[in-house]
Design a protein around this motif. Structure first.
Motif, PDB file in Angstrom:
ATOM      1  N   ALA A  11      32.495   0.530 -38.712  1.00  0.00           N
ATOM      2  CA  ALA A  11      32.894   1.899 -38.896  1.00  0.00           C
ATOM      3  C   ALA A  11      34.411   2.273 -38.376  1.00  0.00           C
ATOM      4  N   PRO A  46      26.693  10.340 -34.851  1.00  0.00           N
ATOM      5  CA  PRO A  46      25.835   9.301 -35.427  1.00  0.00           C
ATOM      6  C   PRO A  46      25.430   9.206 -36.676  1.00  0.00           C
ATOM      7  N   GLU A  47      25.143  10.694 -37.079  1.00  0.00           N
ATOM      8  CA  GLU A  47      24.647  10.734 -38.556  1.00  0.00           C
ATOM      9  C   GLU A  47      25.958  10.359 -39.473  1.00  0.00           C
ATOM     10  N   GLN A  49      28.268   8.303 -38.660  1.00  0.00           N
ATOM     11  CA  GLN A  49      28.632   6.781 -38.631  1.00  0.00           C
ATOM     12  C   GLN A  49      27.512   6.113 -39.327  1.00  0.00           C
ATOM     13  N   ALA A  50      26.364   6.321 -39.372  1.00  0.00           N
ATOM     14  CA  ALA A  50      25.318   5.780 -40.237  1.00  0.00           C
ATOM     15  C   ALA A  50      25.564   5.903 -41.634  1.00  0.00           C
ATOM     16  N   ALA A  51      26.096   6.823 -42.095  1.00  0.00           N
ATOM     17  CA  ALA A  51      26.552   7.127 -43.406  1.00  0.00           C
ATOM     18  C   ALA A  51      27.483   6.208 -43.901  1.00  0.00           C
ATOM     19  N   ILE A  53      28.589   3.550 -42.352  1.00  0.00           N
ATOM     20  CA  ILE A  53      28.245   2.036 -42.087  1.00  0.00           C
ATOM     21  C   ILE A  53      27.199   1.649 -43.398  1.00  0.00           C
ATOM     22  N   ALA A  54      26.379   2.577 -43.980  1.00  0.00           N
ATOM     23  CA  ALA A  54      25.802   2.401 -45.201  1.00  0.00           C
ATOM     24  C   ALA A  54      26.464   2.279 -46.378  1.00  0.00           C
ATOM     25  N   THR A  57      28.207  -1.149 -46.114  1.00  0.00           N
ATOM     26  CA  THR A  57      27.321  -2.364 -46.298  1.00  0.00           C
ATOM     27  C   THR A  57      27.125  -2.307 -47.693  1.00  0.00           C
TER      28      THR A  57
END
Length: 109
Positions: A11, A46-47, A49-51, A53-54, A57
């Protein structure tokens, strides 16, 4: 408060000599929107970052599809997180994106 940007990892934003790099004006605006909304407490980092990274990916798994655009994925992740926290609806994002896409070239502000 300031967004805890990853220096390394999937990210991490593009940098040159430690400074953030933006190829187009819209990229810096998308970046600024995400940081400002985070600072306002609309979502947690973190929300986001997760989005992001998803999205990265998913792009990687697609293989030879769309060319890589970090800030394109950043903007898509921002849309994802804003809809997930119900700051905007999916319909609102789609309607606004269509409206912006119909503008003539050179009207990116």
């Amino acid at each position: 408060m300031s967004a805890p940007l990853d220096i390394e990892g999937p990210a991490a934003p593009p940098r040159s000599n430690g400074e953030l790099v933006f190829a187009e004006p819209w990229e810096s605006r998308a970046f600024g929107m995400a940081v400002t909304l985070y600072d306002a407490g609309v979502f947690t980092w973190p929300e986001f970052q997760a989005a992001l990274i998803a999205r990265i990916t998913t792009w990687e798994a697609a293989g030879e599809g769309e060319p890589y655009s970090y800030y394109g994925l950043w903007l898509a992740a921002l849309e994802d997180v804003l809809t997930s926290v119900r700051a905007v609806s999916t319909d609102e994002v789609i309607t606004r994106a269509r409206s912006l896409a119909q503008r003539p070239p050179g009207h990116d502000h």
